[in-house]
Design an enzyme around this catalytic site. Structure first.
Site, PDB file in Angstrom:
ATOM      1  CG  ASP A 199     -23.453 -16.346 -49.716  1.00 10.85           C
ATOM      2  OD1 ASP A 199     -22.446 -16.229 -49.006  1.00 10.85           O
ATOM      3  OD2 ASP A 199     -24.605 -16.323 -49.264  1.00 10.85           O
TER       4      ASP A 199
ATOM      5  CG  ASN B 157     -36.044 -14.620 -46.637  1.00 16.69           C
ATOM      6  OD1 ASN B 157     -35.054 -15.251 -46.257  1.00 16.69           O
ATOM      7  ND2 ASN B 157     -36.026 -13.843 -47.703  1.00 16.69           N
TER       8      ASN B 157
ATOM      9  CG  HIS C 192     -31.864 -15.895 -47.076  1.00 16.00           C
ATOM     10  ND1 HIS C 192     -32.261 -14.574 -47.030  1.00 16.00           N
ATOM     11  CD2 HIS C 192     -30.692 -15.942 -46.393  1.00 16.00           C
ATOM     12  CE1 HIS C 192     -31.374 -13.871 -46.363  1.00 16.00           C
ATOM     13  NE2 HIS C 192     -30.416 -14.672 -45.960  1.00 16.00           N
TER      14      HIS C 192
ATOM     15  CD  GLU D   7     -33.127 -13.903 -50.668  1.00 18.14           C
ATOM     16  OE1 GLU D   7     -33.939 -14.212 -49.764  1.00 18.14           O
ATOM     17  OE2 GLU D   7     -32.210 -13.092 -50.494  1.00 18.14           O
TER      18      GLU D   7
HETATM   19  C1  F6R Z   1     -24.025 -15.648 -45.567  1.00 18.51           C
HETATM   20  C2  F6R Z   1     -25.268 -16.242 -45.992  1.00 18.51           C
HETATM   21  C3  F6R Z   1     -26.597 -15.786 -45.486  1.00 18.51           C
HETATM   22  C4  F6R Z   1     -26.646 -15.592 -43.979  1.00 18.51           C
HETATM   23  C5  F6R Z   1     -28.041 -15.181 -43.523  1.00 18.51           C
HETATM   24  C6  F6R Z   1     -28.084 -14.897 -42.040  1.00 18.51           C
HETATM   25  O1  F6R Z   1     -22.930 -16.241 -46.249  1.00 18.51           O
HETATM   26  O2  F6R Z   1     -25.202 -17.120 -46.773  1.00 18.51           O
HETATM   27  O3  F6R Z   1     -27.562 -16.729 -45.887  1.00 18.51           O
HETATM   28  O4  F6R Z   1     -26.252 -16.776 -43.341  1.00 18.51           O
HETATM   29  O5  F6R Z   1     -28.445 -14.038 -44.209  1.00 18.51           O
HETATM   30  O6  F6R Z   1     -27.325 -13.747 -41.791  1.00 18.51           O
HETATM   31  P1  F6R Z   1     -27.031 -13.252 -40.307  1.00 18.51           P
HETATM   32  O7  F6R Z   1     -26.127 -14.259 -39.683  1.00 18.51           O
HETATM   33  O8  F6R Z   1     -26.327 -11.921 -40.502  1.00 18.51           O
HETATM   34  O9  F6R Z   1     -28.345 -13.141 -39.609  1.00 18.51           O
END
Ligand code: F6R
Length: 245
Positions: free
Chosen positions: A67, A136, A138, A143
């Site tokens: 992303d 959550n 995701h 989401e």
């Molecule tokens: C990042 C991504 C997000 C993160 C998720 C967890 O490329 O796709 O889905 O993997 O938000 O983020 P952290 O590791 O910061 O808790």
């Protein structure tokens, strides 16, 4: 589903880096799907060490990130391109031209997303996809929703994700409100998936993703249906599943 509870963040990182290193050694020309966020920083550092020591080479690797924020150039220090360069690509022998992140600077969202899907397909698909886990549930920027989005698409970020990401920006007003992300279908097409999660604040979602119903309101729960998934979590994130293994 292979579920590993590591002792701590360092152990989780090393074990996850070992999965990626094994893939790179066995298939030096493979396609890796990569993630940003706090969780993979340690495993990227381990891969950088492995590469510097000469035990692995990324010279034949192609990569696709999950992303990117819409509206940020790759030179912006909060863009995911910048994150990947500074945490991994700048420190290993990967050909930067073979590294791909959705083009956040392209205002034409249809073109940016369709081009990304075409590039992944042209590379032969993703062999090993690394994922972090949002609180959550995701994955990427997919989401909670009423359906599983299939392809790479544009998303409006939820307030909770904007809030969580605001720690990385000067102010919450600077956090982009939209992003381009691989879809759940794009992710599920990867031949192997590696999920990492750490910290007590991820314990409940790790439990729900692995043992709850498969529902789009918990996007990562769909991984229960993938034939080749490894979850590596630290002991805190694994605290609500350890009695179930
Ligand atoms: C990042 C991504 C997000 C993160 C998720 C967890 O490329 O796709 O889905 O993997 O938000 O983020 P952290 O590791 O910061 O808790």
């Amino acid at each position: 589903m292979n579920i590993i509870i590591a002792s701590d963040y360092e152990d989780m990182s090393r074990k996850a880096a070992d999965v990626i290193a094994a893939q790179v050694k066995a298939h030096p020309n493979c396609v890796l799907g990569l993630a940003t966020g706090s969780t993979p920083i340690g495993l990227y550092a381990d891969l950088v060490s492995d590469c510097k020591e000469g035990s692995i080479s990324f010279s034949g690797i192609t990569s696709f990130n999950l992303d990117e924020y819409r509206g940020l150039e790759g030179t912006h220090d909060q863009s995911y391109r910048y994150f990947m360069n500074t945490n991994l690509f700048d420190h290993v022998d990967i050909d930067k031209n073979a590294t791909h992140v959705p083009d956040g600077s392209n205002p034409d969202s249809d073109a940016a997303c369709a081009d990304y899907e075409k590039m992944i397909a042209a590379a032969g698909g993703v062999d090993l996809q690394l994922l972090g886990l949002g609180h959550n549930g995701h994955v990427g920027f997919n989401e909670p929703a009423d359906y599983f989005p299939v392809d790479t698409h544009i998303v409006d970020l939820t307030e909770s994700t904007i809030q969580a990401n605001s720690r990385l920006f000067d102010s919450i007003d600077d956090v982009p409100r939209q992003a381009y992300t691989m879809g759940i279908g794009t992710i599920m097409k990867a031949r192997q998936i590696l999920v990492v999660a750490n910290g007590a604040d991820k314990a409940q979602i790790v439990h729900d993703v692995l043992f709850g119903p498969v529902v789009p309101q918990v996007p990562a729960s769909v991984l229960q249906l993938h034939p080749n998934v490894t979850f590596i979590v630290d002991s805190e994130a694994g605290s609500k599943i350890k009695d179930k293994l």
